[in-house]
Design a protein around this motif. Sequence first.
Motif, PDB file in Angstrom:
ATOM      1  N   GLN A 154       0.820  -1.206   0.000  1.00 25.77           N
ATOM      2  CA  GLN A 154       0.000   0.000   0.000  1.00 25.77           C
ATOM      3  C   GLN A 154       0.857   1.261   0.000  1.00 25.77           C
ATOM      4  OE1 GLN A 154      -2.988   0.160  -0.665  1.00 25.77           O
ATOM      5  NE2 GLN A 154      -4.095  -1.643   0.064  1.00 25.77           N
ATOM      6  N   ILE A 155       1.960   1.234   0.730  1.00 23.90           N
ATOM      7  CA  ILE A 155       2.854   2.394   0.742  1.00 23.90           C
ATOM      8  C   ILE A 155       3.423   2.648  -0.645  1.00 23.90           C
ATOM      9  CG2 ILE A 155       5.111   3.198   1.591  1.00 23.90           C
ATOM     10  CD1 ILE A 155       4.402   1.954   4.284  1.00 23.90           C
ATOM     11  N   ASN A 156       3.612   1.580  -1.417  1.00 20.89           N
ATOM     12  CA  ASN A 156       4.132   1.716  -2.783  1.00 20.89           C
ATOM     13  C   ASN A 156       3.277   2.642  -3.630  1.00 20.89           C
ATOM     14  OD1 ASN A 156       6.379   0.904  -4.207  1.00 20.89           O
ATOM     15  ND2 ASN A 156       5.893  -1.250  -4.077  1.00 20.89           N
ATOM     16  N   ALA A 157       1.976   2.648  -3.373  1.00 25.01           N
ATOM     17  CA  ALA A 157       1.080   3.471  -4.175  1.00 25.01           C
ATOM     18  C   ALA A 157       1.217   4.957  -3.849  1.00 25.01           C
ATOM     19  CB  ALA A 157      -0.369   3.025  -3.962  1.00 25.01           C
ATOM     20  N   PHE A 158       1.733   5.274  -2.640  1.00 24.81           N
ATOM     21  CA  PHE A 158       1.770   6.665  -2.187  1.00 24.81           C
ATOM     22  C   PHE A 158       3.173   7.237  -2.058  1.00 24.81           C
ATOM     23  CE2 PHE A 158      -2.218   4.908  -0.648  1.00 24.81           C
ATOM     24  CZ  PHE A 158      -3.120   5.926  -0.900  1.00 24.81           C
ATOM     25  N   ILE A 159       4.169   6.384  -1.877  1.00 27.13           N
ATOM     26  CA  ILE A 159       5.489   6.858  -1.492  1.00 27.13           C
ATOM     27  C   ILE A 159       6.175   7.689  -2.576  1.00 27.13           C
ATOM     28  CG2 ILE A 159       6.807   4.854  -2.336  1.00 27.13           C
ATOM     29  CD1 ILE A 159       8.409   5.003   0.296  1.00 27.13           C
ATOM     30  N   TYR A 160       5.791   7.489  -3.834  1.00 27.10           N
ATOM     31  CA  TYR A 160       6.439   8.210  -4.923  1.00 27.10           C
ATOM     32  C   TYR A 160       5.877   9.622  -5.101  1.00 27.10           C
ATOM     33  CZ  TYR A 160       7.654   3.386  -5.953  1.00 27.10           C
ATOM     34  OH  TYR A 160       8.091   2.090  -5.851  1.00 27.10           O
ATOM     35  N   THR A 161       4.793   9.932  -4.409  1.00 29.42           N
ATOM     36  CA  THR A 161       4.137  11.221  -4.604  1.00 29.42           C
ATOM     37  C   THR A 161       5.040  12.387  -4.221  1.00 29.42           C
ATOM     38  OG1 THR A 161       2.000  10.186  -4.138  1.00 29.42           O
ATOM     39  CG2 THR A 161       2.105  12.585  -4.052  1.00 29.42           C
ATOM     40  N   LEU A 162       5.685  12.294  -3.069  1.00 28.72           N
ATOM     41  CA  LEU A 162       6.523  13.399  -2.590  1.00 28.72           C
ATOM     42  C   LEU A 162       7.745  13.646  -3.480  1.00 28.72           C
ATOM     43  CD1 LEU A 162       7.032  15.556  -0.496  1.00 28.72           C
ATOM     44  CD2 LEU A 162       8.179  13.843   0.932  1.00 28.72           C
ATOM     45  N   VAL A 174       8.355  17.028  -5.990  1.00 25.76           N
ATOM     46  CA  VAL A 174       9.517  17.919  -5.895  1.00 25.76           C
ATOM     47  C   VAL A 174      10.166  18.082  -7.272  1.00 25.76           C
ATOM     48  CG1 VAL A 174      11.815  18.200  -4.900  1.00 25.76           C
ATOM     49  CG2 VAL A 174       9.923  17.387  -3.469  1.00 25.76           C
ATOM     50  N   ARG A 175      10.348  16.970  -7.980  1.00 24.72           N
ATOM     51  CA  ARG A 175      11.012  17.025  -9.288  1.00 24.72           C
ATOM     52  C   ARG A 175      10.119  17.653 -10.350  1.00 24.72           C
ATOM     53  NH1 ARG A 175      13.017  18.299 -12.943  1.00 24.72           N
ATOM     54  NH2 ARG A 175      14.700  17.413 -14.199  1.00 24.72           N
ATOM     55  N   LEU A 176       8.808  17.416 -10.273  1.00 19.14           N
ATOM     56  CA  LEU A 176       7.876  17.913 -11.294  1.00 19.14           C
ATOM     57  C   LEU A 176       7.062  19.093 -10.778  1.00 19.14           C
ATOM     58  CD1 LEU A 176       6.560  14.470 -12.618  1.00 19.14           C
ATOM     59  CD2 LEU A 176       8.395  15.878 -13.572  1.00 19.14           C
ATOM     60  N   ARG A 177       7.659  19.879  -9.885  1.00 24.16           N
ATOM     61  CA  ARG A 177       6.918  20.990  -9.288  1.00 24.16           C
ATOM     62  C   ARG A 177       6.564  22.065 -10.318  1.00 24.16           C
ATOM     63  NH1 ARG A 177      12.188  21.048  -8.070  1.00 24.16           N
ATOM     64  NH2 ARG A 177      13.436  22.937  -8.408  1.00 24.16           N
ATOM     65  N   LYS A 178       7.259  22.073 -11.456  1.00 30.30           N
ATOM     66  CA  LYS A 178       6.955  23.043 -12.500  1.00 30.30           C
ATOM     67  C   LYS A 178       6.077  22.457 -13.599  1.00 30.30           C
ATOM     68  CE  LYS A 178      11.266  25.607 -11.803  1.00 30.30           C
ATOM     69  NZ  LYS A 178      12.523  26.097 -12.439  1.00 30.30           N
ATOM     70  N   LEU A 234       0.950  10.120 -11.547  1.00 29.71           N
ATOM     71  CA  LEU A 234       0.251   9.607 -10.363  1.00 29.71           C
ATOM     72  C   LEU A 234      -0.919   8.706 -10.758  1.00 29.71           C
ATOM     73  CD1 LEU A 234       0.196  12.707  -7.960  1.00 29.71           C
ATOM     74  CD2 LEU A 234       1.684  10.694  -7.886  1.00 29.71           C
ATOM     75  N   LEU A 235      -1.619   9.064 -11.817  1.00 28.86           N
ATOM     76  CA  LEU A 235      -2.695   8.199 -12.302  1.00 28.86           C
ATOM     77  C   LEU A 235      -2.139   6.861 -12.793  1.00 28.86           C
ATOM     78  CD1 LEU A 235      -4.940  10.727 -14.293  1.00 28.86           C
ATOM     79  CD2 LEU A 235      -5.455   9.668 -12.091  1.00 28.86           C
ATOM     80  N   ALA A 236      -0.985   6.914 -13.451  1.00 34.10           N
ATOM     81  CA  ALA A 236      -0.370   5.681 -13.940  1.00 34.10           C
ATOM     82  C   ALA A 236       0.103   4.808 -12.781  1.00 34.10           C
ATOM     83  CB  ALA A 236       0.798   6.020 -14.867  1.00 34.10           C
ATOM     84  N   LEU A 237       0.716   5.413 -11.781  1.00 26.14           N
ATOM     85  CA  LEU A 237       1.174   4.651 -10.620  1.00 26.14           C
ATOM     86  C   LEU A 237       0.000   4.043  -9.859  1.00 26.14           C
ATOM     87  CD1 LEU A 237       3.989   7.009  -9.272  1.00 26.14           C
ATOM     88  CD2 LEU A 237       4.290   4.767 -10.335  1.00 26.14           C
ATOM     89  N   THR A 238      -1.097   4.770  -9.795  1.00 23.08           N
ATOM     90  CA  THR A 238      -2.299   4.237  -9.154  1.00 23.08           C
ATOM     91  C   THR A 238      -2.819   3.028  -9.912  1.00 23.08           C
ATOM     92  OG1 THR A 238      -2.906   6.434  -8.344  1.00 23.08           O
ATOM     93  CG2 THR A 238      -4.636   4.779  -8.384  1.00 23.08           C
ATOM     94  N   ALA A 239      -2.795   3.089 -11.243  1.00 26.00           N
ATOM     95  CA  ALA A 239      -3.256   1.973 -12.061  1.00 26.00           C
ATOM     96  C   ALA A 239      -2.404   0.728 -11.859  1.00 26.00           C
ATOM     97  CB  ALA A 239      -3.252   2.364 -13.542  1.00 26.00           C
ATOM     98  N   VAL A 240      -1.155   0.908 -11.456  1.00 26.59           N
ATOM     99  CA  VAL A 240      -0.253  -0.221 -11.234  1.00 26.59           C
ATOM    100  C   VAL A 240      -0.356  -0.747  -9.809  1.00 26.59           C
ATOM    101  CG1 VAL A 240       2.154  -0.972 -11.199  1.00 26.59           C
ATOM    102  CG2 VAL A 240       1.352   0.541 -13.019  1.00 26.59           C
ATOM    103  N   PHE A 241      -0.357   0.159  -8.826  1.00 27.82           N
ATOM    104  CA  PHE A 241      -0.159  -0.246  -7.432  1.00 27.82           C
ATOM    105  C   PHE A 241      -1.427  -0.256  -6.583  1.00 27.82           C
ATOM    106  CE2 PHE A 241       4.177   1.361  -8.496  1.00 27.82           C
ATOM    107  CZ  PHE A 241       4.841   0.150  -8.329  1.00 27.82           C
ATOM    108  N   LYS A 242      -2.569   0.121  -7.110  1.00 33.17           N
ATOM    109  CA  LYS A 242      -3.783   0.046  -6.297  1.00 33.17           C
ATOM    110  C   LYS A 242      -4.170  -1.414  -6.081  1.00 33.17           C
ATOM    111  CE  LYS A 242      -7.680   1.399  -8.061  1.00 33.17           C
ATOM    112  NZ  LYS A 242      -8.723   2.148  -8.802  1.00 33.17           N
ATOM    113  N   SER A 243      -4.952  -1.672  -5.068  1.00 37.06           N
ATOM    114  CA  SER A 243      -5.234  -3.054  -4.673  1.00 37.06           C
ATOM    115  C   SER A 243      -6.161  -3.776  -5.645  1.00 37.06           C
ATOM    116  CB  SER A 243      -5.826  -3.079  -3.262  1.00 37.06           C
ATOM    117  OG  SER A 243      -6.917  -2.192  -3.156  1.00 37.06           O
ATOM    118  N   TYR A 244      -7.099  -3.046  -6.260  1.00 39.98           N
ATOM    119  CA  TYR A 244      -8.028  -3.682  -7.203  1.00 39.98           C
ATOM    120  C   TYR A 244      -8.096  -2.870  -8.494  1.00 39.98           C
ATOM    121  CZ  TYR A 244      -9.680  -6.420  -3.205  1.00 39.98           C
ATOM    122  OH  TYR A 244      -9.761  -7.263  -2.128  1.00 39.98           O
TER     123      TYR A 244
END
Length: 430
Positions: free
Chosen positions: A290-298, A302-306, A315-325
């Motif tokens: 579950q942390i995998n789905a959220f840990i990359y957000t911060l 920072v890198r894509l702040r612009k 974030l949508l792509a990471l959710t599609a990979v790491f969400k539970s269902y």
Amino acid sequence: MAGTRLVLYLSGYILRYFVIKSSISENIEKRVEVSTPVSSWKRVTEGVHLYRQGISPYLGDVFHESPLSLLLYEVVTRYFVDWVFLLFVLCDLLTAFLLGAAAGKCGKYLAEKESNSSKFVTQSSTVLLQNSDVAKVPLIVETVYLLCPFSILACVGRSTSVFTNVLLSLSFFCMVYGFSTITAVILALATYQSFYPVMLLVPTFISTFERKKTTKERISVALLILVVFVSTLTSLLIISFKVVGSWDFLWSTYGTIVSVPDLTPNVGLFWYFFTEMFDHFRIFFLWTFQINAFIYTLPLSVRLRKEYTLLVVILLALTAVFKSYPSVADTALYLSLLPLWKHLFPYMRQTFIVGCIILSCTVLAPVLWFLWIYPGSANANFYFGITLAYNTAQIFLITDLLFAYIKRDYILHHGKKTEVDGKPVQLELR
């Protein structure tokens, strides 16, 4: 352009209509790639039936939708039972429209930002975005979503992820148009529905910061967004308690998403690992997954702040990979936004490989499922191997897109240097 768009939307509607009315629609609805335990329309009808009988649908392990969604489904199935398919089709068309409108605004914003920037070394028209480069982006985005096999399957299979996609596309639309307060409300609705969209609060903050000049304004607007989001979500939960009469729905909805008790196979990574997992390791790996789905957000923020629009897509792509269902509906949403970044495609190196893997997985997944479930000539390892390759391809796509962004950003700021201090330049994504 208007005529082309009209033909496109009519084609999207007709295609979905005829597939829904065909004999294969029932088979599509049963597919595990389309319907998950938290998005299956069959489970919705069972939950509605229990609710009508005066039995709480949250007492068992059948219904996992929110209480307000339950009320909506009850009204729809009671008064519009013969037109349920039309609701899914119209929601899909609305999602395409919102994504196209948001992409048009984003494209103009990106082109203007690059043309007005004085920090770029290169002024080549082949590198810098021009208005002509983004003119057709909205139509391309709409075309990809309306004709994408994944979005068609989700609509025909009546996956409730279609409604989540509407909320996410509406939040993205409001975000890029600067309606920060409305964005917070929509994200609260989406979070109430499926939990994971809470991550999109971060790009909402970033988009607001870009429009405000002083630190005081940024802090005040950020606090306003946070208060609106929390108050809206809290209000929805309290109303849900009044509807159901207890807090049992919390465990049946968010508890199911977090604890993953239903191990029905899907296109995600959870089901196979936790089928094989020893019980005394389950909590540790559950938190890890579950942390995998959220840990990359911060770090990404920072890198894509612009570039908050790219952050939303990632974030949508990471959710599609790491969400539970997950389901193919989640993949369709972010894939349709990739044309917004078509100026990065020349810098990507793995598009052909990724495309071939996703295509082969799409074809082989039903075949291996059939061999596993019916004749028994395959087993769970075969099907999980396909889902693992499918998610690996998505990770390759995400990293390749990020590398392309970094490479192009380097060229904009430093030019196409092949050597620095007499040494060859080599960009690495770390």
